[in-house]
Design a protein around this motif. Structure first.
Motif, short mmCIF file in Angstrom:
data_model
loop_
_atom_site.label_atom_id
_atom_site.label_comp_id
_atom_site.label_asym_id
_atom_site.label_seq_id
_atom_site.Cartn_x
_atom_site.Cartn_y
_atom_site.Cartn_z
N ARG A 71 0.65 -1.31 0.04
CA ARG A 71 -0.28 -0.42 -0.37
C ARG A 71 0.63 0.95 -0.24
N ASN A 72 0.08 2.31 -0.55
CA ASN A 72 0.70 3.52 -0.57
C ASN A 72 1.12 3.90 1.20
N PRO A 73 2.72 4.30 1.08
CA PRO A 73 2.60 5.24 3.15
C PRO A 73 2.03 6.36 2.90
N GLU A 74 1.54 6.66 3.90
CA GLU A 74 1.32 7.45 4.36
C GLU A 74 2.41 8.25 4.95
N LEU A 75 2.60 9.98 4.73
CA LEU A 75 3.50 10.57 4.92
C LEU A 75 3.03 11.74 6.39
N ALA A 76 4.56 11.34 6.80
CA ALA A 76 4.67 12.22 8.04
C ALA A 76 4.42 13.88 7.82
N GLU A 77 3.92 14.46 9.08
CA GLU A 77 4.15 15.72 8.82
C GLU A 77 5.36 16.01 8.27
N GLY A 78 5.71 16.57 7.59
CA GLY A 78 6.74 17.29 7.08
C GLY A 78 8.04 16.87 6.34
N LEU A 79 7.17 16.02 6.02
CA LEU A 79 7.71 14.56 4.48
C LEU A 79 7.33 15.58 3.19
N GLU A 106 7.87 14.04 0.17
CA GLU A 106 8.16 12.57 -0.78
C GLU A 106 8.93 11.23 -0.51
N VAL A 107 8.04 10.26 -1.17
CA VAL A 107 8.65 9.27 -0.68
C VAL A 107 8.83 8.16 -1.97
N ASN A 108 10.00 7.79 -1.96
CA ASN A 108 10.49 6.79 -3.32
C ASN A 108 10.20 5.45 -3.05
N ASP A 109 9.96 4.41 -3.42
CA ASP A 109 9.43 2.84 -3.40
C ASP A 109 10.89 2.53 -3.96
N LEU A 110 11.81 2.54 -3.64
CA LEU A 110 12.33 1.42 -5.05
C LEU A 110 12.65 0.59 -5.75
N PHE A 111 12.29 -0.48 -3.99
CA PHE A 111 12.58 -1.86 -4.13
C PHE A 111 11.23 -2.32 -3.76
N ASN A 112 10.07 -3.21 -4.46
CA ASN A 112 9.28 -3.53 -4.16
C ASN A 112 8.31 -4.70 -4.90
N ALA A 113 8.85 -6.03 -4.55
CA ALA A 113 8.80 -7.14 -4.65
C ALA A 113 6.83 -7.82 -5.02
N SER A 114 6.00 -6.96 -5.01
CA SER A 114 4.47 -6.68 -5.53
C SER A 114 4.55 -6.14 -6.48
N ALA A 115 4.78 -5.94 -6.99
CA ALA A 115 5.46 -5.26 -8.36
C ALA A 115 5.60 -6.02 -9.47
N ASN A 116 6.52 -6.83 -9.30
CA ASN A 116 6.73 -8.34 -10.38
C ASN A 116 6.34 -9.75 -9.11
N PRO A 117 5.81 -10.14 -9.90
CA PRO A 117 4.68 -11.74 -8.98
C PRO A 117 6.68 -12.36 -9.26
N ASP A 118 6.64 -12.70 -10.14
CA ASP A 118 8.54 -13.33 -10.58
C ASP A 118 9.45 -13.31 -9.41
N ILE A 119 9.47 -11.98 -8.51
CA ILE A 119 10.43 -11.81 -7.22
C ILE A 119 9.47 -11.63 -5.87
N ALA A 120 10.83 -13.01 -4.56
CA ALA A 120 9.65 -13.28 -3.80
C ALA A 120 9.87 -12.25 -3.00
N CYS A 121 10.94 -10.83 -3.16
CA CYS A 121 11.89 -10.14 -2.28
C CYS A 121 12.51 -9.11 -2.27
#
Length: 215
Positions: free
Chosen positions: A15-23, A25-40
């Protein structure tokens, strides 16, 4: 602007992370849920190249999230940013052995004198030498855009009698001293924590044989 890099994201955390106050931008660089061939993805490392680019490396664990002894397919992948983390390149495999050979636990040093990035990882051939840990490096002289062939430095930084020991280069990053010496850490579960280093910018390596052991 404060930028948080989410280097590691498990399959369950899609799920998309909730941004804390003052934050901003968040960049989620490596997320296995985007590729079913990768376990983690596990064990992240990040370094700033001498030209200012960011290079983030991580384990790409394919069939399962098992560690080196339990997985026949772990690769080292990277992403690069040329704008201080605002945008990133696609995921690139920089270490990818055939099935049965795995690479894990990336760590890096950016040599401020030569401009090279040195990426360390631990290697195991589960078909030929299961439970034998080897210690490898690859290098980039163009800020992470291309990488050398793997080099086995096990014999330079580990004693021959340690061949069957549980040993590994620690993840994260090493350092460079003001004199230019490169330093990093290796753990041997039977013989303690050791430093190893290079005085010639990674052309050769040596063990500093003064272990630190738990009290």
């Amino acid at each position: 602007m404060l930028i948080i890099l989410a280097l590691l994201h498990s399959v369950a955390q899609n799920r998309n992370p909730e941004l804390a106050e003052g934050l901003l931008e968040v960049n989620d660089l490596f997320n296995a849920s985007a590729n079913p061939d990768i376990a983690c993805y596990r064990i992240p490392s990040i370094v700033t190249a001498t030209n200012g680019d960011l290079v983030a490396a991580i384990d790409e664990r394919v069939p399962s999230c098992e560690d080196l002894m339990g997985s026949r397919d772990i690769n080292i992948v990277i992403r690069r940013s040329q704008d201080h983390g605002h945008s990133w390149s696609d995921i690139e495999r920089v270490v990818d052995f055939p099935q049965g050979q795995s690479a894990s636990d990336p760590s890096m040093i950016a040599d401020e004198i030569t401009g090279e990035i040195i990426l360390f990882y631990n290697y195991m051939d589960l078909d030929r030498e299961k439970d034998i840990y080897c210690l490898h490096v690859v290098k980039s002289d163009d800020h992470g855009q291309s990488w050398s062939e793997p080099e086995d430095i096990t014999s330079q930084i580990a004693k021959e009698e340690w061949r069957k020991d549980f040993k590994f280069i620690t993840s994260g990053r090493g350092i460079q001293t003001s004199s230019g010496t490169l330093l990093h850490c290796m753990v041997n579960l039977d013989h303690g924590l050791h430093l190893f280093g290079s005085d010639d910018h990674g052309q050769s390596w040596y063990l500093i044989d003064t272990p630190i052991k738990p009290g």
